[in-house]
Enzyme design. Structure first.
Site, PDB file in Angstrom:
ATOM      1  N   HIS A  41       0.798  -1.223   0.000  1.00  0.00           N
ATOM      2  CA  HIS A  41       0.000   0.000   0.000  1.00  0.00           C
ATOM      3  C   HIS A  41       0.831   1.275   0.000  1.00  0.00           C
ATOM      4  CE1 HIS A  41      -4.167  -1.414   0.492  1.00  0.00           C
ATOM      5  NE2 HIS A  41      -3.653  -2.418   1.169  1.00  0.00           N
ATOM      6  N   LYS A  59      -8.714  13.371   5.052  1.00  0.00           N
ATOM      7  CA  LYS A  59      -7.873  12.183   4.977  1.00  0.00           C
ATOM      8  C   LYS A  59      -6.892  12.231   6.150  1.00  0.00           C
ATOM      9  CE  LYS A  59      -6.659  13.345   0.793  1.00  0.00           C
ATOM     10  NZ  LYS A  59      -6.739  12.174  -0.058  1.00  0.00           N
ATOM     11  N   ARG A  60      -6.172  11.174   6.351  1.00  0.00           N
ATOM     12  CA  ARG A  60      -5.152  11.144   7.393  1.00  0.00           C
ATOM     13  C   ARG A  60      -4.173  12.298   7.185  1.00  0.00           C
ATOM     14  NH1 ARG A  60      -0.415   8.096   7.301  1.00  0.00           N
ATOM     15  NH2 ARG A  60      -1.193   7.130   5.400  1.00  0.00           N
ATOM     16  N   LYS A  99       0.623  14.055   1.958  1.00  0.00           N
ATOM     17  CA  LYS A  99      -0.732  14.336   1.469  1.00  0.00           C
ATOM     18  C   LYS A  99      -0.954  15.841   1.270  1.00  0.00           C
ATOM     19  CE  LYS A  99      -2.630  10.147   3.594  1.00  0.00           C
ATOM     20  NZ  LYS A  99      -3.177   9.426   2.432  1.00  0.00           N
ATOM     21  N   THR A 153      -8.688   6.383  -1.839  1.00  0.00           N
ATOM     22  CA  THR A 153     -10.064   5.925  -2.056  1.00  0.00           C
ATOM     23  C   THR A 153     -11.058   7.053  -1.795  1.00  0.00           C
ATOM     24  OG1 THR A 153     -10.078   5.023   0.200  1.00  0.00           O
ATOM     25  CG2 THR A 153      -9.669   3.472  -1.611  1.00  0.00           C
ATOM     26  N   LYS A 202     -14.739   8.212  -3.630  1.00  0.00           N
ATOM     27  CA  LYS A 202     -15.990   8.543  -2.927  1.00  0.00           C
ATOM     28  C   LYS A 202     -16.493   9.919  -3.333  1.00  0.00           C
ATOM     29  CE  LYS A 202     -14.156   5.749   0.773  1.00  0.00           C
ATOM     30  NZ  LYS A 202     -13.231   5.810   1.911  1.00  0.00           N
TER      31      LYS A 202
END
Length: 797
Positions: free
Chosen positions: A346, A534-535, A540, A642, A646
């Site tokens: 991942h 998100k985390r 990110k 992901t 969504k």
């Protein structure tokens, strides 16, 4: 269970009195929730038993999915939806003066995960059951999950997540199936009947007790099992310090991802991982033995899938069972193991590819260490034959090197399949990060692009849109999500597009109410809802987002001629407790929000919201309301994502880099229906090979960047004058590892483009429709079909 609402009401009232010992008038919402939950679980149990019996009789291949996380969310409405009882129950409860939403509020989000890894596992469980595939999950029953996030004074504060304080209505404790797991101690090797036999002496035993949750397929009779292990005291040994033993035992299933900055945390994490793997494999073998006399053909009937590196100890543990308990030869055991275990990678981040110091691993897991050592020695001999004299290459590929055990290497060597989770990610693994292994084992590598269950993220989370879609193209998309492509025919239908706009407006109103309830902030629902949830991690790049917001604020303050469509920037994220830098970014976001939201000169055009304690149930309100989906990770660093799927499924437009599954989203929706900016993976790779870029040049030559950077340290936020020096230093003195400043200009330009496009309502709505129509490909049903056919070899039963 019941064919009409009158039957349901009668059964519900009777059940409530029997369970709670009180009349309906005296009952609380919590009583009513548990009553409904128990009714559903009892109904589910019939098909649960039948499903297991069907699998036993068919004697076909089954898959067991091992994951450290399963982020399930709330299950009561989801199970009602899958069973097909939601309308009857809603109407029956309404007759009794009860709103189903109020009962759902009584259910806690199961604290079994943190981010995309756990939500993916939950989506996979849903798809396995819906597709009638024999697949089960194995995880840990964390008492307190990760943590409950509170924002106090702009800082993240972590509190225990009390999701089990009222019990969990869906679980069934299976104390009769408990398993003892050994730690510490030492190994004694003796020759018995001409064979070497290994005895684990003076071990500290922990009892793993399974709690089973039913995973209900959509409108079918299949109910699979998610088995969660709880760590409890063993009655096997006598301990001198019973209180210490009790604390250490219970801590194994207390928190997800304990802080591993010190040895105690590392030991606990490693304990958790072996606890999960050993209990799960012993349970799998015990179940398998009910229909088979020996394990020589185990790999023909069982597939064990490891979700990232956390469960990689499945490789040596299966070897231990086959060698020590079954008496197989090494070659026999290795053949079975390698053909039973498959692995999903991942990440490309080196810090996430776990490594364990031998000094911790060896004393904690003495027999497992011996087996890993032997695997490494045999594997290195194979490397020597393949690459004679290439010592550096062999060292770089070894499982044990420099007194560390590399878990990703163990997974690569000990499995028959290694898959990435997006096309770009898999190519990066093959060509760069794991190229040496790809050259050695090319047949193992394959891609399985992630997916999400449209039943939760569209049918449940966005009932207004789901109903509208069904009215337009029928309900076949629920079983066959690729049928969403039929929506393309409405792209020139103005009435259809207008209805799409009204649905988005209603969802934005719902989220605005949640924001006001949670933060006290009133947001403009006609503004662009620009969302990044998100985390919290540096790659990110929530930091890029907030730096751009600071720039917009400065421009609004200083340039009276500047116009922009009003924006509401929405964040939701947890930072790991030990991740100091990420927590600083949360503080920066909240500090900027405080300044921006209270500035009367700008707050009619710009607002910033940080939603604390981001979780599945909150996400179900966020995704349907979003206009812009922020997917702005440094190219090559996000394996898939992901959340991007969504958002698009709910009609938001992706604004992102060509990273992870964004690449495939662009391919599906077309370049004209997505906002792409910034460095490519190839660009990042080239800069990284050259040691990065000179971020200080951007500071000196871009006045926008210089102003924002200076504001972090010059007293612009007077109440936190020295708070953000760490961020300033990381971007300038440490040369901006994730290319925030390098991508700033491209990001600012694409944001401006998105704002202008939004004001062309026809164009925006067509883009939104195109995203919804193309989202069917990203259903986890498609992903699981690929796994089932290409990797696991399982078939619908």
């Amino acid at each position: 269970m019941f064919s009409n609402k009158e039957e349901f009401k009668a059964a519900f009232l009777k059940k409530l009195e029997m369970m709670c010992g009180k009349s309906f008038k005296e009952s609380s919402n919590l009583d009513q929730y548990f009553t409904l939950g128990n009714m559903l679980r009892e109904h589910i149990s019939t098909n649960w038993i039948k499903t297991n019996e069907r699998y036993r009789v068919a004697n076909g291949k089954q898959v067991y999915y091992l994951s450290i996380e399963f982020l399930l969310g709330k299950l009561i409405y989801h199970n009602l939806l899958n069973l097909g009882f939601e309308d009857i129950v809603k109407e029956g409860l309404a007759d009794l003066g009860i709103h189903l939403d109020d009962l759902e509020e009584m259910e806690a989000d199961a604290g079994l995960g943190n981010g995309g890894l756990g939500r993916l596992a939950a989506c996979f469980m849903d798809s396995l059951a819906t597709l009638n595939l024999p697949g089960h999950g194995c995880g840990i029953r964390y008492k307190h999950g990760l943590f409950e996030q509170k924002i106090v004074g702009g800082y993240q504060v972590e509190l225990p997540e009390q999701w089990l304080k009222n019990g969990h209505v869906w679980e069934i404790r299976r104390a009769d199936l408990a398993i003892d797991i050994p730690f510490w101690g030492h190994i004694e090797c003796k020759e018995e009947n001409g064979k070497l036999v290994f005895h684990h002496l003076n071990a500290e035993m922990i009892t793993a007790v399974p709690y089973d949750l039913p995973i209900v397929g959509y409108r079918n009779d299949t109910v699979n099992t998610l088995r969660l292990w709880n760590a409890e005291l063993s009655t096997y040994p006598i301990h001198k310090d019973i209180l210490k033993y009790k604390r250490e035992t219970e801590s194994v299933s207390e928190f997800l991802y304990p802080d591993d900055t010190h040895d105690d945390g590392k030991i606990l994490r490693l304990k958790q991982q072996y606890f999960l793997v050993s209990a799960s494999l012993c349970s799998i073998i015990r179940s398998y033995r009910k229909g088979h006399t020996h394990l020589m053909n185990l790999h023909e009937h069982i597939s064990i899938h490891i979700n990232d590196t956390h469960p990689v100890l499945a490789v040596p543990e299966l070897m231990r069972i086959l060698l020590d308990e079954e008496g197989l030869s090494w070659d026999e055991a290795w053949h079975i193991t390698v053909n039973t275990i498959s692995y999903t990678n991942h990440t490309t981040l080196s810090e996430a590819l776990e490594k364990w110091p031998v000094r911790i691993f060896q004393p904690l897991l003495p027999r497992i260490f011996m087996i890993v050592q032997e695997i490494n020695e045999r594997y290195c001999r194979q490397l020597w034959e393949q690459y004679p004299g290439e010592w550096e290459k062999i060292e770089s590929m070894a499982i044990i090197t420099h007194d560390e055990i590399k878990m990703a290497h163990l997974a690569l060597v000990g499995s028959y399949s290694v898959n990435g989770v997006a096309a770009l990610h898999t190519e990066i693994l093959k060509k760069r990060e794991m190229n040496a292994f790809y050259q050695l084992f090319p047949e193992k590598f394959n891609n399985k692009t992630n997916g999400i269950t449209h039943r939760r993220w569209l049918l449940k989370a966005n009932p207004l849109l789901a109903t509208f879609i069904s009215e337009g193209i029928g309900e076949s998309w629920i079983q066959q999500p690729e049928q969403l492509m039929e929506l393309h025919r409405f792209k020139e239908d103005r009435a259809f597009l207008q209805q799409l706009s009204l649905i988005k407006a209603k969802n934005k109103n719902r989220l605005a109410q949640r924001i006001k309830q949670q933060t006290g902030l009133v947001v403009d629902t006609s503004s662009i809802f620009d969302v990044q949830v998100k985390r919290l991690h540096a790659y990110k790049r929530q930091l890029l987002n907030i730096v751009h917001i600071m720039y917009l604020y400065n421009r609004l303050k200083e340039d009276s001629s500047f116009t922009m469509h009003p924006r509401t920037f929405i964040f939701g994220a947890k930072a790991s407790p030990g991740y100091y830098y990420a927590k600083k970014i949360i503080k920066l976001i909240n500090t900027v929000a405080e300044k921006v939201n209270h500035d009367l000169q700008t707050n009619d055009r710009l607002k910033v919201v940080f939603l604390e304690n981001y979780r599945v149930s909150l996400a179900e309100e966020v995704f349907p309301a979003a206009d812009v989906s922020e997917q702005i990770s440094t190219a090559s660093k996000e394996a898939s994502g992901t959340g991007n799927m969504k958002f698009m499924m709910n009609g938001a437009i992706t604004l992102g880099t060509l990273d992870g599954a964004n690449v495939e989203i662009k391919e599906k929706v077309g370049a004209e229906n997505i906002f792409i900016f910034g460095l490519t993976a190839e660009d990042v790779w080239n800069y990284s090979r050259q040691g990065g870029y000179n971020s200080m040049e951007y500071y000196h030559h871009d006045q926008r960047i210089r102003q924002v950077m200076d504001q972090m340290i010059n007293g612009f936020f007077p109440e936190v004058e020295d708070e953000f020096e760490l961020i300033f230093d990381s971007l300038l003195l440490e040369n901006d590892q994730y290319f925030v400043l390098k991508d700033f200009d491209a990001y600012a330009r694409i944001q401006e483009c998105a704002g202008i496009t939004y004001e062309n309502r026809d164009k925006w709505l067509k883009m939104s429709l195109q995203n919804i129509a193309a989202s069917g490909y990203f259903s986890s049903d498609r992903t699981i079909k690929d796994y089932a056919h290409d990797i696991w070899g399982i078939k619908p039963l």
